[in-house]
Design an enzyme around this catalytic site. Structure first.
Site, PDB file in Angstrom:
ATOM      1  CB  CYS A 112      -0.863   0.023   1.257  1.00  0.00           C
ATOM      2  SG  CYS A 112      -1.936  -1.387   1.388  1.00  0.00           S
ATOM      3  NE  ARG A 172       4.422   1.885  -0.894  1.00  0.00           N
ATOM      4  CZ  ARG A 172       5.302   1.820   0.125  1.00  0.00           C
ATOM      5  NH1 ARG A 172       6.515   2.271  -0.033  1.00  0.00           N
ATOM      6  NH2 ARG A 172       4.976   1.269   1.273  1.00  0.00           N
ATOM      7  CD1 TRP A 217      -0.497  -5.435  -4.002  1.00  0.00           C
ATOM      8  CD2 TRP A 217      -0.001  -6.247  -1.983  1.00  0.00           C
ATOM      9  NE1 TRP A 217       0.093  -6.656  -4.176  1.00  0.00           N
ATOM     10  CE2 TRP A 217       0.399  -7.191  -2.975  1.00  0.00           C
ATOM     11  CE3 TRP A 217       0.222  -6.549  -0.649  1.00  0.00           C
ATOM     12  CZ2 TRP A 217       0.997  -8.391  -2.643  1.00  0.00           C
ATOM     13  CZ3 TRP A 217       0.824  -7.750  -0.318  1.00  0.00           C
ATOM     14  CH2 TRP A 217       1.198  -8.668  -1.307  1.00  0.00           C
ATOM     15  CG  ASN A 236       1.685   0.228   4.050  1.00  0.00           C
ATOM     16  OD1 ASN A 236       1.239  -0.882   3.796  1.00  0.00           O
ATOM     17  ND2 ASN A 236       2.947   0.558   3.835  1.00  0.00           N
ATOM     18  N   GLY A 237      -0.209  -1.520   6.438  1.00  0.00           N
ATOM     19  CA  GLY A 237       0.208  -2.437   7.495  1.00  0.00           C
ATOM     20  C   GLY A 237      -0.911  -3.415   7.814  1.00  0.00           C
ATOM     21  CD  GLU A 294      17.255 -12.751  -9.363  1.00  0.00           C
ATOM     22  OE1 GLU A 294      16.754 -13.295  -8.355  1.00  0.00           O
ATOM     23  OE2 GLU A 294      16.899 -11.636  -9.771  1.00  0.00           O
ATOM     24  CE  LYS A 325      13.977 -10.561 -11.303  1.00  0.00           C
ATOM     25  NZ  LYS A 325      14.633 -10.526 -10.065  1.00  0.00           N
ATOM     26  CD  GLU A 383       9.984 -10.788 -10.023  1.00  0.00           C
ATOM     27  OE1 GLU A 383       9.295 -10.353  -9.102  1.00  0.00           O
ATOM     28  OE2 GLU A 383      11.219 -10.743  -9.997  1.00  0.00           O
ATOM     29  CG  HIS A 437      18.868 -36.987  -7.294  1.00  0.00           C
ATOM     30  ND1 HIS A 437      19.266 -38.248  -6.901  1.00  0.00           N
ATOM     31  CD2 HIS A 437      20.005 -36.298  -7.576  1.00  0.00           C
ATOM     32  CE1 HIS A 437      20.589 -38.315  -6.917  1.00  0.00           C
ATOM     33  NE2 HIS A 437      21.067 -37.148  -7.312  1.00  0.00           N
ATOM     34  CE  LYS A 448      11.722  -2.583  -6.364  1.00  0.00           C
ATOM     35  NZ  LYS A 448      12.448  -3.523  -7.244  1.00  0.00           N
TER      36      LYS A 448
HETATM   37  C1  AGP Z   1      12.527  -9.582  -6.968  1.00  0.00           C
HETATM   38  O1  AGP Z   1      12.466  -9.445  -8.384  1.00  0.00           O
HETATM   39  C2  AGP Z   1      11.156  -9.549  -6.347  1.00  0.00           C
HETATM   40  N1  AGP Z   1      10.484  -8.334  -6.639  1.00  0.00           N
HETATM   41  C3  AGP Z   1      11.140  -9.922  -4.886  1.00  0.00           C
HETATM   42  O2  AGP Z   1      11.509 -11.274  -4.808  1.00  0.00           O
HETATM   43  C4  AGP Z   1      12.088  -9.126  -3.955  1.00  0.00           C
HETATM   44  O3  AGP Z   1      13.438  -9.444  -4.220  1.00  0.00           O
HETATM   45  C5  AGP Z   1      11.771  -9.527  -2.503  1.00  0.00           C
HETATM   46  O4  AGP Z   1      10.435  -9.176  -2.218  1.00  0.00           O
HETATM   47  C6  AGP Z   1      12.700  -8.891  -1.463  1.00  0.00           C
HETATM   48  O5  AGP Z   1      12.553  -7.494  -1.501  1.00  0.00           O
HETATM   49  P1  AGP Z   1      13.651  -6.597  -0.691  1.00  0.00           P
HETATM   50  O6  AGP Z   1      14.966  -6.835  -1.350  1.00  0.00           O
HETATM   51  O7  AGP Z   1      13.163  -5.189  -0.817  1.00  0.00           O
HETATM   52  O8  AGP Z   1      13.659  -7.094   0.726  1.00  0.00           O
END
Ligand code: AGP
Length: 605
Positions: free
Chosen positions: A2, A26, A72, A98-99, A478, A482, A485, A501, A600
């Site tokens: 949020c 965000r 959010w 927010n929270g 990683e 990418k 997501e 395995h 984000k």
């Molecule tokens: C990464 O592409 C993602 N958006 C997500 O996994 C992110 O790395 C994760 O939420 C951690 O965020 P931070 O580094 O702000 O703690």
């Protein structure tokens, strides 16, 4: 997550909508504004993108207090009823939050708030303030706060107070800004972009009464607090796409520079030395640690996996890397001789902050690796090593991830040098390779057409499997994150040795297997894993470095990347797989900078 924005001054609706736009990164699914005009409360909300709200928003003349929110969804569906701002039953006050309030159902039952308009925890806060309100809003807010359990960043307006906003926070960030004839409050200082302001970051449990040109601060005992404001000016420029179609592509292209920013002033090539000024006070402790734990989430966890391998190998210290949301519930074994690196781009990830608190309770020393000054992580950690990567707007992490890796690579060699496990010659050789990396990243960017072609060829598949060994195993994780997501393809990753395995049962012509073969120690083994995949009709793609020998011509595609030492190979291969994911998502017309369901910064559990 949020986003909260509040403003007092002229053109309030326009200013508030502009602030909310700067918080869009965000992630959100609904939005709304509320303002006080002629002692009446006005509220407008909408579902979906902010321009839906813009169409509804009625302009309001004069200096007025306004609050806005991008939601959010956590408690309750993403619908109009649950969109913020929320009000009390008399429609006298409005609140944005927010929270997560963890005891909201208990409070709803205790105070018998039964006529509710939403399913949200936030509405309970509005009802409580109204319940305690006897013509003193600050008192009513503080009485309410003392009952809340959980995290909150709040901005509140009341029709009896047409010149002020009350703001407070606990575990969720909140920044306040003011200049001569206006005042702001927001989840993130970047929402103040393009304005010269005096700025203050609110600390947990502090309460601010914000008016045009000033802000007063109190604790929850209603004692006044002096807070030092600093002058800030957030450059619009850093928040613009600078000609790129997406923030993600802009941020991928920033990597040659942001890599340099991450290592700048932390080594001397001539002297063959590495130093971290911010860790100078910890040096005696760093010489005596016997255990390093790295915690993080998502891409930060992936960077940590590579960092853990490098630290253990270079500094000869037992090092593990844990997912923060698991670490916090496992009663970890730590001592005063434990060093915990907490990695977080935003510095606000709830699980990572919780993990830090547990590590501190167990006597460990915590060092943050972060991209945001004045973040919760910086406040909680003993020391913080900043990435200096600039704002990362695209939800998926690219430049911040690579900068985390750059800092971890330096830290591994730094710890090795202060523990005398690395010779000066070795450090010097490593540094000479390190300073070549920006050029190699730039070369990957210059050759991006090969990745765009690869993406066009494979973007119709609904699943993909990345494999690698050693540092390439984490690089595979990683690469898969990418891709999943931003393109919503079911991309998975496995250490290549694990294929036999179980996962090999998945292989057929519908599952492309992408091997990251940039680890000379294990290259042959990974190539033979790709041959096993080929034998089961899986399309095979090999990423390797120019000059690597014996790559079978039977692979459907081979991508050659600039060569470097194994320890630094993640920088070129991760840049390449970022570009691959970008082009696949673009081909699939996905919302690259704001993927569905994602935020984000995940500031809730
Ligand atoms: C990464 O592409 C993602 N958006 C997500 O996994 C992110 O790395 C994760 O939420 C951690 O965020 P931070 O580094 O702000 O703690």
């Amino acid at each position: 997550m949020c986003g909260i924005f509040g403003y007092i001054g002229k053109n309030a609706v326009e200013m508030c909508l502009q602030g909310l736009k700067l918080l869009e990164y965000r992630g959100y699914d609904s939005s709304g504004i509320a303002y006080i005009k002629d002692s009446s409360l006005y509220i407008q909300k909408s579902i979906g993108p902010l321009n839906n709200l813009e169409k509804k928003a009625l302009q309001a003349k004069g200096d007025i207090p306004i609050i806005g929110h991008t939601r959010w969804a956590t408690h309750g569906a993403a619908n109009l009823e649950n969109a913020h701002p929320h009000t009390d039953i008399t429609q006298s006050l409005a609140i944005v939050h927010n929270g997560i309030i963890e005891n909201y159902t208990e409070l709803r039952e205790k105070f018998q708030f039964n006529q509710l308009a939403s399913e949200t925890d936030t509405e309970i806060i509005a009802c409580l303030i109204s319940y305690f309100y006897e013509k003193d809003l600050l008192q009513a807010v503080i009485k309410t706060l003392k009952l809340l359990k959980g995290s909150y960043a709040l901005a509140i307006i009341h029709k009896d107070y047409p010149d002020q906003i009350i703001a407070t926070c606990n575990q969720s960030p909140l920044a306040i800004g003011y200049s001569e004839n206006q005042a702001f409050v927001a989840s993130d200082v970047h929402a103040f972009s393009g304005i010269n302001l005096h700025s203050v970051i609110l600390k947990n449990y502090e309460v601010a009464v914000i008016k045009k040109g000033k802000a007063l601060f109190f604790n929850q005992s209603l004692q006044s607090i002096e807070k030092k404001a600093e002058k800030i000016f957030i450059d619009h420029h850093s928040i613009s796409k600078q000609g790129f179609q997406h923030f993600m592509m802009k941020e991928i292209h920033e990597q040659p520079i942001t890599f340099q920013n991450a290592i700048a002033n932390r080594f001397s090539l001539e002297a063959g030395q590495i130093f971290f000024h911010e860790l100078q006070d910890l040096k005696p402790l760093l010489k005596n640690i016997n255990h390093v734990v790295i915690v993080g989430c998502g891409s930060s966890w992936h960077a940590g996996l590579m960092g853990a391998q490098l630290i253990e190998k270079k500094a000869h210290i037992l090092t593990t890397c844990e997912i923060a949301s698991e670490f916090r519930y496992k009663d970890p074994l730590l001592s005063k001789k434990s060093l915990v690196f907490a990695i977080s781009q935003s510095g606000e990830t709830a699980d990572t902050i919780a993990a830090v608190k547990i590590a501190k309770e167990k006597g460990a020393t915590v060092v943050g690796i972060c991209n945001k000054e004045n973040s919760s992580l910086e406040r909680e950690a003993e020391k913080t090593v900043f990435l200096h990567a600039g704002p990362e707007i695209s939800v998926c992490s690219t430049k911040a991830f690579l900068s985390q890796l750059a800092v971890l690579s330096l830290l591994a060699n730094y710890l090795g040098s202060i523990n005398n496990s690395l010779s000066k010659e070795y450090i010097s050789e490593y540094l000479h390779e390190l300073v070549q990396i920006p050029l190699k990243i730039q070369q990957v960017l210059s050759d991006k057409d090969q990745l765009e072609k690869l993406a066009s060829k494979y973007s119709h598949y609904d699943q993909m499997l990345f494999i690698g060994r050693n540092l390439m195993a984490a690089a595979s994780l990683e690469a898969a994150l990418k891709l999943k997501e931003i393109s919503y393809i079911n991309a998975q990753a496995y250490p290549a040795g694990e294929l036999k395995h179980g996962p090999i049962a998945l292989l057929d012509e519908t599952l492309p297997v992408i091997g990251l073969c940039l680890n000379s120690l294990t290259l042959e083994k990974t190539v033979s894993n790709l041959m096993e995949a080929k034998a089961r009709n899986a399309p095979v793609i090999c990423f390797t470095y120019e000059g690597s020998k014996d790559i079978p011509s039977v692979f459907q595609d081979t991508i050659y990347l600039p060569p470097t030492i194994d320890d630094l190979a993640p920088f070129t291969v991760c840049t390449a797989t970022q570009l691959f994911a970008y082009f696949v998502a673009k081909k699939r017309n996905c919302n690259i900078d704001k993927p569905r369901n994602l935020a984000k910064s995940v500031t809730v559990e």
